[in-house]
Design a protein around this motif. Structure first.
Motif, mmCIF file in Angstrom:
data_model
loop_
_atom_site.group_PDB
_atom_site.id
_atom_site.type_symbol
_atom_site.label_atom_id
_atom_site.label_comp_id
_atom_site.label_asym_id
_atom_site.label_seq_id
_atom_site.Cartn_x
_atom_site.Cartn_y
_atom_site.Cartn_z
ATOM 1 N N CYS A 1 0.850 -1.204 0.000
ATOM 2 C CA CYS A 1 0.000 0.000 0.000
ATOM 3 C C CYS A 1 0.882 1.250 0.000
ATOM 4 N N LYS B 1 -6.554 6.830 5.810
ATOM 5 C CA LYS B 1 -5.465 6.903 4.835
ATOM 6 C C LYS B 1 -5.818 6.250 3.506
ATOM 7 N N CYS B 2 -6.829 5.394 3.498
ATOM 8 C CA CYS B 2 -7.158 4.635 2.278
ATOM 9 C C CYS B 2 -7.966 5.498 1.309
ATOM 10 N N GLY C 1 -6.940 0.354 -4.902
ATOM 11 C CA GLY C 1 -7.114 -1.028 -5.352
ATOM 12 C C GLY C 1 -5.838 -1.849 -5.439
ATOM 13 N N CYS D 1 -3.984 -3.055 -3.063
ATOM 14 C CA CYS D 1 -4.006 -4.186 -2.119
ATOM 15 C C CYS D 1 -4.824 -5.343 -2.692
#
Ligand code: SF4
Ligand code: SF4
Ligand code: SF4
Length: 235
Positions: A178, A197-198, A202, A204
């Motif tokens: 990531c 934070k995400c 995609g 991951c």
């Protein structure tokens, strides 16, 4: 009636019953206009699912414009209302997966993740180039999307499929790859996503090895999956 005739009859009755159930299920699925509770995972830049459905003319231009090959068409499984509208799929062939720039370690990538993502090689993830939105003739996708404050969807770990839940320390690939440090490994050596934070890029899901080990189960689920959400990204 003898026993073998009886068991043959129950076999035939069972087969007819199963076929009827299957046919009914398929019909119900087709009639499931909205395709269930979860909306499809859309390309970045939608205002809302309602606005998107009202403005997307199913022209496929965004799909053709995406350099990472992650835009596919919705089909019957996604519900009648969504057919031929775009949705994202991060499942590309392994040879085309996300690859970081040669010689760059994770710390270097995360110090400046967005330009690094644009220059990364491979397919199957979103680099936020916004070429999809630029090609959209109706404004269904908007170029003003900012991945630092909004997300495409939320990365959600699925303990049923994540290898680290099956075997202690069995995998930590998503945390290592990531670029936004949104996944950490906890004391049980299992991955945990920080939604602050995400952005839903995609990567991951793209590099998660779990479904390649489990293809015999016929599932599309991976150890981590980007799920469409109507929630605002927490800041
Ligand atoms: S922003 Fe770029 S990589 Fe992401 S879906 Fe759109 S065209 Fe594809
Ligand atoms: S890459 Fe997949 S299997 Fe590995 S730890 Fe992450 S979610 Fe689990
Ligand atoms: S989608 Fe996955 S790789 Fe991308 S920011 Fe979120 S956790 Fe990280």
């Amino acid at each position: 009636m003898n026993e073998s005739l009886l068991s043959r009859r129950s076999l035939i009755t069972g087969a007819i019953g199963a076929a009827t159930l299957l046919a009914t299920g398929a019909t119900l699925r087709v009639l499931d206009v909205a395709g269930g509770d979860d909306p499809p995972l859309r390309p970045p830049g939608i205002e809302s699912e309602e606005h998107f459905l009202g403005t997307c003319i199913r022209c496929n231009r965004c799909r053709g414009a995406c350099p990472r090959d992650i835009i596919v068409n919705c089909d019957m499984e996604d519900g009648l209302i969504n057919i031929r509208t775009p949705r994202l799929s991060f499942h590309s062939k392994f040879s085309e997966s996300y690859r970081r720039e040669e010689g760059k370690d994770q710390a270097m990538v995360t110090s400046d993740p967005y330009p690094a993502l644009l220059s990364a090689t491979g397919k199957g993830f979103c680099d936020f180039c916004m070429l999809c939105a630029l090609s959209c003739p109706t404004g269904a996708l908007k170029t003003s999307f900012d991945p630092e404050v909004r997300w495409i969807g939320e990365a959600v770990i699925d303990p049923l499929y994540c290898i680290a839940f099956e075997k202690l320390g069995g995998c930590r690939k998503c945390a290592d790859y990531c670029p936004f440090n949104a996944i950490t490994i906890n004391e049980k050596r299992q991955p945990v996503v920080d939604p602050k934070k995400c952005n839903g890029c995609g990567i991951c899901e793209n590099i998660c090895p779990s479904s390649s080990y489990r293809t015999f189960k016929g599932t599309m689920r991976r150890g981590v999956n980007i799920e469409a959400t109507t929630e605002e990204r927490p800041l």
